[in-house]
Design a protein around this motif. Structure first.
Motif, PDB file in Angstrom:
ATOM      1  N   GLY A 218       2.364  -4.185  14.510  1.00  0.00           N
ATOM      2  CA  GLY A 218       2.060  -3.519  13.290  1.00  0.00           C
ATOM      3  C   GLY A 218       1.151  -4.370  12.301  1.00  0.00           C
ATOM      4  N   THR A 219       0.751  -3.542  11.302  1.00  0.00           N
ATOM      5  CA  THR A 219      -0.083  -4.347  10.193  1.00  0.00           C
ATOM      6  C   THR A 219       0.021  -3.404   8.883  1.00  0.00           C
ATOM      7  OG1 THR A 219      -2.179  -5.068   9.912  1.00  0.00           O
ATOM      8  CG2 THR A 219      -2.314  -2.902  10.436  1.00  0.00           C
ATOM      9  N   GLY A 220      -0.401  -4.090   7.921  1.00  0.00           N
ATOM     10  CA  GLY A 220      -0.456  -3.369   6.650  1.00  0.00           C
ATOM     11  C   GLY A 220       0.933  -3.869   5.784  1.00  0.00           C
ATOM     12  N   GLY A 221       0.855  -3.422   4.601  1.00  0.00           N
ATOM     13  CA  GLY A 221       1.880  -3.607   3.551  1.00  0.00           C
ATOM     14  C   GLY A 221       3.099  -3.334   3.699  1.00  0.00           C
TER      15      GLY A 221
ATOM     16  N   VAL B 111       5.491  -0.443  15.109  1.00  0.00           N
ATOM     17  CA  VAL B 111       5.956  -0.097  13.643  1.00  0.00           C
ATOM     18  C   VAL B 111       4.527   0.615  12.972  1.00  0.00           C
ATOM     19  CG1 VAL B 111       7.011  -0.456  11.544  1.00  0.00           C
ATOM     20  CG2 VAL B 111       7.747  -1.492  13.527  1.00  0.00           C
ATOM     21  N   SER B 112       4.272   1.905  12.563  1.00  0.00           N
ATOM     22  CA  SER B 112       3.136   2.377  11.949  1.00  0.00           C
ATOM     23  C   SER B 112       3.744   3.433  10.957  1.00  0.00           C
ATOM     24  CB  SER B 112       2.007   2.575  12.821  1.00  0.00           C
ATOM     25  OG  SER B 112       0.982   3.189  12.225  1.00  0.00           O
ATOM     26  N   HIS B 113       3.463   3.415   9.841  1.00  0.00           N
ATOM     27  CA  HIS B 113       4.222   4.574   8.941  1.00  0.00           C
ATOM     28  C   HIS B 113       3.174   5.908   9.271  1.00  0.00           C
ATOM     29  CE1 HIS B 113       5.555   6.875   5.474  1.00  0.00           C
ATOM     30  NE2 HIS B 113       4.159   7.430   5.420  1.00  0.00           N
TER      31      HIS B 113
HETATM   32  O1  LIG Z   1       0.240   1.733  10.185  1.00  0.00           O
HETATM   33  P1  LIG Z   1       0.644   1.779   8.955  1.00  0.00           P
HETATM   34  O2  LIG Z   1       2.060   1.589   8.613  1.00  0.00           O
HETATM   35  O3  LIG Z   1       0.243   3.338   8.796  1.00  0.00           O
HETATM   36  O4  LIG Z   1      -0.220   1.187   7.930  1.00  0.00           O
HETATM   37  C1  LIG Z   1      -1.326   0.512   8.138  1.00  0.00           C
HETATM   38  C2  LIG Z   1      -1.905   0.521   6.559  1.00  0.00           C
HETATM   39  O5  LIG Z   1      -1.134   0.466   5.657  1.00  0.00           O
HETATM   40  C3  LIG Z   1      -1.365  -0.082   4.398  1.00  0.00           C
HETATM   41  O6  LIG Z   1      -0.467  -1.126   3.895  1.00  0.00           O
HETATM   42  C4  LIG Z   1      -1.790   1.048   3.501  1.00  0.00           C
HETATM   43  O7  LIG Z   1      -0.983   1.079   2.367  1.00  0.00           O
HETATM   44  C5  LIG Z   1      -2.974  -0.619   4.949  1.00  0.00           C
HETATM   45  O8  LIG Z   1      -2.771  -2.030   4.823  1.00  0.00           O
HETATM   46  C6  LIG Z   1      -2.919  -0.129   6.246  1.00  0.00           C
HETATM   47  O9  LIG Z   1      -4.284   0.355   6.488  1.00  0.00           O
END
Ligand SMILES: O=P(O)(O)OC[C@H]1O[C@](O)(CO)[C@@H](O)[C@@H]1O
Length: 356
Positions: free
Chosen positions: A55-58, A100-102
């Motif tokens: 997963g990445t991001g904030g 994990v990805s929102h």
């Molecule tokens: O995969 P997810 O959780 O939707 O989030 C990744 C995204 O979330 C963020 O944190 C945006 O708020 C970005 O860094 C990234 O593009």
């Protein structure tokens, strides 16, 4: 500049409710516990070698970082945070993976998942929807659906981090954390009374830092092995919320490399505003001494230096007391300049260009 004593104006500028979400972290953490209550965790193989977070991001990767920092002294597995397209060669049937990805649509995460699915690893998915939800459902991957209406992944730590923590307990990998989570929820309620938009600048540490920061580049120093993910969270939130590049590092290792850079020309080092994260309980005597010396040296070199202190009883509450302060600081910072903290234009631009 916006008058940070004008709560009405602050709330107008925060048009998409990032401050309200932050003020509601207590409720979100409680909901996170509810969400995962009935979740059935998969059976683990006899031997688990590592915990890998894809997963990445904030919100997503930071949740992994917080898991690693929180459980440093307890979890008997290395925690690897994998933010890229590919997974390392050691991932196999003995790996436990949280994907994990929102949004459920982040391409790096989905690509890494497709590789992980070939390895026989135990996988658990956490998402609000998107392709990740579909893939998990089609492939019988245990799936936790989190609320979609939060809108921005970086605002849903409670929905991502808390379920992961509870799942680790359910899998028998760590002790029960209910009491610590409850303490953290109560601490959020208390700290909100100090940091919310209605509290005037003179009593509001978050607003004071946001104001002082104007014209400087934020630099956050944390420490191994507890405040590293917290420093990382502050840095990310300065980017996404404040539209400011920020930098972070951890003590003690920065004393062996980055510190030599403190000899940079005066006009350059003066541009930095140092935020030193401190925890008088969790930091060892050696780390405290290193932080004291750092502050002593840099007070004479950097534009400004601020020390902020963790509060609370449990390790969980202490780490999140500083995350919470950072979230408010990074929201007031753009508002002071008249900028709405929520939109993330450059991230969207990247996604559009990558799709071309
Ligand atoms: O995969 P997810 O959780 O939707 O989030 C990744 C995204 O979330 C963020 O944190 C945006 O708020 C970005 O860094 C990234 O593009």
């Amino acid at each position: 500049m916006i008058d940070l004593n004008d709560a009405k104006k602050i709330r107008e500028l925060d048009s998409m409710g990032s401050l309200i979400t932050t003020e509601n972290y207590d409720k979100q953490f409680a909901e996170g516990m509810e969400l995962v209550k009935d979740f059935v965790v998969p059976e683990l193989p006899d031997k688990v070698d590592e915990l890998v977070l894809l997963g990445t991001g904030g919100g997503s990767s930071i949740s992994g970082g917080m898991i690693r920092s929180l459980l440093f002294d307890e979890l008997k597995l290395p925690v690897i945070i994998n933010q890229g397209y590919n997974i390392p060669a050691f991932v196999d049937e003995h790996s436990l993976i949280f994907v994990v990805s929102h949004s459920g649509n982040t391409e790096e995460t989905l690509n890494a998942l497709s590789q992980a699915m070939e390895t026989g690893a135990t996988i658990i998915a956490i998402t609000a929807g998107g392709k990740l939800k579909e893939i998990a459902q089609q492939n019988n991957i245990p799936l936790l659906i989190v609320p979609a209406d939060i809108g921005h992944p970086r605002r849903d730590l409670g929905y991502i981090f808390i379920p992961m923590l509870v799942m680790l307990t359910k899998m028998g990998l760590i002790s029960d954390k209910t009491a610590d989570i409850e303490e953290t929820i109560a601490l959020f309620t208390e700290l909100n009374k100090q940091y919310n938009p209605e509290v005037p600048v003179e009593n509001n540490l978050a607003k004071q830092i946001a104001q002082e920061l104007y014209g400087y580049i934020p630099l956050i120093y944390g420490s191994l092995d507890n405040l590293d993910a917290v420093a990382w969270r502050w840095k990310n939130q300065f980017g996404e919320n404040s539209k400011l590049m920020a930098f972070w590092n951890v003590i003690p290792n920065l004393h062996h490399d980055e510190a030599v850079g403190w000899d940079m020309p005066q006009e350059l080092i003066k541009m930095f505003y140092l935020i030193m994260l401190r925890d008088d309980v969790l930091d060892s005597e050696k780390i405290k001494k290193r932080k004291d010396i750092t502050v002593q040296i840099l007070s004479e070199r950097m534009g400004k230096v601020r020390q902020v202190y963790a509060t609370g009883k449990s390790r969980l509450a202490r780490l999140f007391s500083l995350v919470y302060l950072g979230d408010f600081v990074t929201l007031y910072t753009p508002i002071y300049r008249g900028v709405d903290p929520t939109p993330v234009e450059v991230i969207n631009l990247f996604k559009r260009k990558m799709a071309e």
